[in-house]
Motif scaffolding. Structure first.
Motif, PDB file in Angstrom:
ATOM      1  N   GLY A  65       0.810  -1.118   0.063  1.00  0.00           N
ATOM      2  CA  GLY A  65       0.033  -0.092   0.058  1.00  0.00           C
ATOM      3  C   GLY A  65       0.900   1.215   0.085  1.00  0.00           C
ATOM      4  N   LEU A  66       2.039   1.334   0.735  1.00  0.00           N
ATOM      5  CA  LEU A  66       2.890   2.517   0.965  1.00  0.00           C
ATOM      6  C   LEU A  66       3.352   2.607  -0.445  1.00  0.00           C
ATOM      7  N   LYS A  67       3.850   1.581  -1.231  1.00  0.00           N
ATOM      8  CA  LYS A  67       4.618   1.861  -2.456  1.00  0.00           C
ATOM      9  C   LYS A  67       3.571   2.221  -3.418  1.00  0.00           C
ATOM     10  N   ALA A  68       2.316   1.617  -3.356  1.00  0.00           N
ATOM     11  CA  ALA A  68       1.441   2.155  -4.405  1.00  0.00           C
ATOM     12  C   ALA A  68       1.110   3.520  -4.029  1.00  0.00           C
ATOM     13  N   TYR A  69       0.925   3.986  -2.898  1.00  0.00           N
ATOM     14  CA  TYR A  69       0.614   5.482  -2.622  1.00  0.00           C
ATOM     15  C   TYR A  69       1.594   6.528  -2.988  1.00  0.00           C
ATOM     16  N   LEU A  70       2.883   6.211  -2.901  1.00  0.00           N
ATOM     17  CA  LEU A  70       3.932   7.037  -3.564  1.00  0.00           C
ATOM     18  C   LEU A  70       3.850   7.007  -4.952  1.00  0.00           C
ATOM     19  N   MET A  71       3.565   5.897  -5.580  1.00  0.00           N
ATOM     20  CA  MET A  71       3.458   5.955  -6.926  1.00  0.00           C
ATOM     21  C   MET A  71       2.282   6.768  -7.618  1.00  0.00           C
ATOM     22  N   ILE A  72       1.347   6.799  -6.816  1.00  0.00           N
ATOM     23  CA  ILE A  72       0.069   7.657  -7.039  1.00  0.00           C
ATOM     24  C   ILE A  72       0.439   9.028  -7.105  1.00  0.00           C
ATOM     25  N   VAL A  73       0.744   9.529  -6.144  1.00  0.00           N
ATOM     26  CA  VAL A  73       1.336  10.874  -5.795  1.00  0.00           C
ATOM     27  C   VAL A  73       2.374  11.201  -7.105  1.00  0.00           C
ATOM     28  N   ALA A  74       3.197  10.286  -7.524  1.00  0.00           N
ATOM     29  CA  ALA A  74       4.166  10.768  -8.649  1.00  0.00           C
ATOM     30  C   ALA A  74       3.241  10.845  -9.847  1.00  0.00           C
ATOM     31  N   GLU A 120      -9.656   4.236   2.383  1.00  0.00           N
ATOM     32  CA  GLU A 120     -10.012   4.182   3.981  1.00  0.00           C
ATOM     33  C   GLU A 120      -9.098   5.042   4.765  1.00  0.00           C
ATOM     34  N   ARG A 121      -7.978   5.330   4.467  1.00  0.00           N
ATOM     35  CA  ARG A 121      -6.928   6.243   5.143  1.00  0.00           C
ATOM     36  C   ARG A 121      -7.334   7.774   4.740  1.00  0.00           C
ATOM     37  N   ASN A 122      -8.077   7.987   4.058  1.00  0.00           N
ATOM     38  CA  ASN A 122      -8.504   9.486   3.330  1.00  0.00           C
ATOM     39  C   ASN A 122      -7.157   9.969   2.777  1.00  0.00           C
ATOM     40  N   LEU A 123      -6.666   8.834   2.031  1.00  0.00           N
ATOM     41  CA  LEU A 123      -5.456   9.628   1.172  1.00  0.00           C
ATOM     42  C   LEU A 123      -5.710   9.933  -0.271  1.00  0.00           C
ATOM     43  N   VAL A 124      -6.829   9.051  -0.551  1.00  0.00           N
ATOM     44  CA  VAL A 124      -7.120   9.141  -2.165  1.00  0.00           C
ATOM     45  C   VAL A 124      -8.589   8.677  -2.187  1.00  0.00           C
ATOM     46  N   THR A 125      -9.245   9.031  -3.463  1.00  0.00           N
ATOM     47  CA  THR A 125     -10.670   8.386  -3.497  1.00  0.00           C
ATOM     48  C   THR A 125     -10.376   7.687  -5.165  1.00  0.00           C
ATOM     49  N   CYS A 126     -11.071   6.299  -4.899  1.00  0.00           N
ATOM     50  CA  CYS A 126     -11.022   5.732  -6.056  1.00  0.00           C
ATOM     51  C   CYS A 126     -12.478   4.989  -6.643  1.00  0.00           C
ATOM     52  N   THR A 127     -12.472   5.260  -7.890  1.00  0.00           N
ATOM     53  CA  THR A 127     -14.004   4.737  -8.524  1.00  0.00           C
ATOM     54  C   THR A 127     -13.382   3.657  -9.644  1.00  0.00           C
ATOM     55  N   ILE A 133      -9.699   1.700 -13.453  1.00  0.00           N
ATOM     56  CA  ILE A 133      -9.948   2.553 -11.979  1.00  0.00           C
ATOM     57  C   ILE A 133      -9.535   3.769 -12.106  1.00  0.00           C
ATOM     58  N   THR A 134     -10.206   4.773 -11.634  1.00  0.00           N
ATOM     59  CA  THR A 134      -9.591   6.295 -11.546  1.00  0.00           C
ATOM     60  C   THR A 134      -9.347   6.655 -10.019  1.00  0.00           C
ATOM     61  N   VAL A 135      -8.184   6.998  -9.651  1.00  0.00           N
ATOM     62  CA  VAL A 135      -7.713   7.445  -8.475  1.00  0.00           C
ATOM     63  C   VAL A 135      -7.434   8.743  -8.498  1.00  0.00           C
ATOM     64  N   THR A 136      -7.930   9.526  -7.348  1.00  0.00           N
ATOM     65  CA  THR A 136      -7.869  11.060  -7.330  1.00  0.00           C
ATOM     66  C   THR A 136      -6.875  11.112  -6.080  1.00  0.00           C
ATOM     67  N   LEU A 137      -6.196  12.151  -5.851  1.00  0.00           N
ATOM     68  CA  LEU A 137      -5.459  12.312  -4.551  1.00  0.00           C
ATOM     69  C   LEU A 137      -6.278  13.254  -3.778  1.00  0.00           C
ATOM     70  N   LEU A 138      -5.987  12.969  -2.384  1.00  0.00           N
ATOM     71  CA  LEU A 138      -6.540  13.830  -1.312  1.00  0.00           C
ATOM     72  C   LEU A 138      -5.255  14.323  -0.695  1.00  0.00           C
ATOM     73  N   ARG A 139      -5.317  15.279   0.517  1.00  0.00           N
ATOM     74  CA  ARG A 139      -3.963  16.003   0.992  1.00  0.00           C
ATOM     75  C   ARG A 139      -3.505  14.921   1.689  1.00  0.00           C
ATOM     76  N   GLU A 140      -2.110  14.873   1.782  1.00  0.00           N
ATOM     77  CA  GLU A 140      -1.379  13.944   2.318  1.00  0.00           C
ATOM     78  C   GLU A 140      -1.551  13.689   4.025  1.00  0.00           C
ATOM     79  N   GLY A 144      -8.449  14.061   4.480  1.00  0.00           N
ATOM     80  CA  GLY A 144      -9.568  13.981   3.379  1.00  0.00           C
ATOM     81  C   GLY A 144      -9.763  15.221   2.647  1.00  0.00           C
ATOM     82  N   ALA A 145      -8.872  16.197   3.219  1.00  0.00           N
ATOM     83  CA  ALA A 145      -9.238  17.671   2.298  1.00  0.00           C
ATOM     84  C   ALA A 145      -8.676  17.318   0.856  1.00  0.00           C
ATOM     85  N   PRO A 146      -9.111  18.165  -0.101  1.00  0.00           N
ATOM     86  CA  PRO A 146      -8.772  18.238  -1.646  1.00  0.00           C
ATOM     87  C   PRO A 146      -7.376  18.194  -1.526  1.00  0.00           C
TER      88      PRO A 146
END
Length: 290
Positions: A65-74, A120-127, A133-140, A144-146
């Motif tokens: 999950g951590l590796k995936a999150y960092l790649m999503i930020v990238a 679930e950790r309020n780091l992204v939204t995904c649909t 699958i579309t993933v949108t970043l939230l504040r780090e 849950g803020a944009p």
């Protein structure tokens, strides 16, 4: 015994790997460094707890999950698509290397479950839409803020930078969870900082043992370097104390953005070429008049 046909061997030879996929995502993001708010690693001094969202990955043993999150930020933080990225679930699975240990459908399911944990950790939204699958970043910070691009003007907006060579050179494939967590900790601080393990629980939310194992692994991989610091201590048996300071090595330092050419190359347009020809003609005329 099952045999592999020539066509199947040809397909395997050209099939993209997880690293290929991550490298292409980074190339498309047009970045040499990936910005990540420091509050992901550790909350500001005014917060009730100093633990950032990173602590949940460590205590939950969620390296994938951590590796995936960092790649999503990238992938998302250049803002070209509204802080979002859309890929087929098979691409998400390959980006996370899930395809190496699961069949096609199982890999797709594993990718979706991983992304749902990040939501679930309020780091992204995904649909999902079909297999996409579309993933949108939230504040780090996990509030849950944009998401907005960090500018570093307030303590909550300060950010660290991860050089893309972390992925393109395969260091992401070599780190374990303690090492990746500690790499983010080191990148968060100034060079030659101290990272005492007895403060790990209060400052970051994980054990002293995890802290020490992470630093040890980073030293083995050559991603950080260490030096000793001695201080006078009149009341100690030796008369001094010794502690370690750490800094990132060259490969983990932020890269300078590729410079755009200030001018077009000579001959790329008729104007540039014509100016040079005029200069040559003037010089020749001057030589003839001497």
């Amino acid at each position: 015994m099952k045999t592999t046909s020539p066509a199947e061997r040809d397909i395997q030879a050209v099939k993209a790997t997880g690293r290929d996929t991550r490298t292409e995502i980074l190339r498309r993001s047009i970045r040499v460094n990936v910005p990540l708010r420091k509050t992901f690693v550790q909350a500001t001094r005014t917060a009730a707890s100093r633990h950032g969202p990173l602590s949940e990955f460590v205590t939950g043993r969620d390296l994938r999950g951590l590796k995936a999150y960092l790649m999503i930020v990238a992938a998302c933080s250049n803002g070209t698509d509204g802080w979002s990225t859309r890929r087929d679930s098979a691409v998400w699975a390959r980006m996370m290397d899930i395809n190496l240990t699961a069949e096609a459908q199982g890999a797709r399911t594993g990718a979706w479950r991983t992304l749902r944990r990040l939501q679930e950790r309020n780091l992204v939204t995904c649909t999902r839409s079909g297999t996409d699958i579309t993933v949108t970043l939230l504040r780090e910070d996990g509030t849950g803020a944009p998401y907005e691009r960090p500018l570093g003007k307030t303590p909550e907006d300060l950010y660290l930078q991860i050089p893309t060579t972390f992925w393109t050179k395969g260091y992401d494939e070599q780190v374990d969870l303690p090492a990746l967590a500690l790499l983010l900790v080191v990148l968060r601080e100034k060079n030659w900082s101290k990272f005492p393990s007895d403060k790990a629980k209060d400052w970051y939310g994980w054990s002293a043992d995890t802290h020490e194992r992470g630093l040890k692994k980073l030293l083995e991989l050559g991603l950080v370097e260490r030096r000793q610091e001695f201080k006078k201590a009149p009341l100690s048996p030796t008369g001094f104390t010794m502690s370690y300071q750490y800094q990132r090595t060259a490969q983990m330092r932020p890269r300078k953005p590729r410079k755009q050419a200030a001018e077009q190359p000579t001959g790329s347009t008729g104007k540039t070429s014509g100016i040079n020809e005029s200069k040559k003609s003037a010089a020749a005329a001057a030589r003839q008049g001497r």
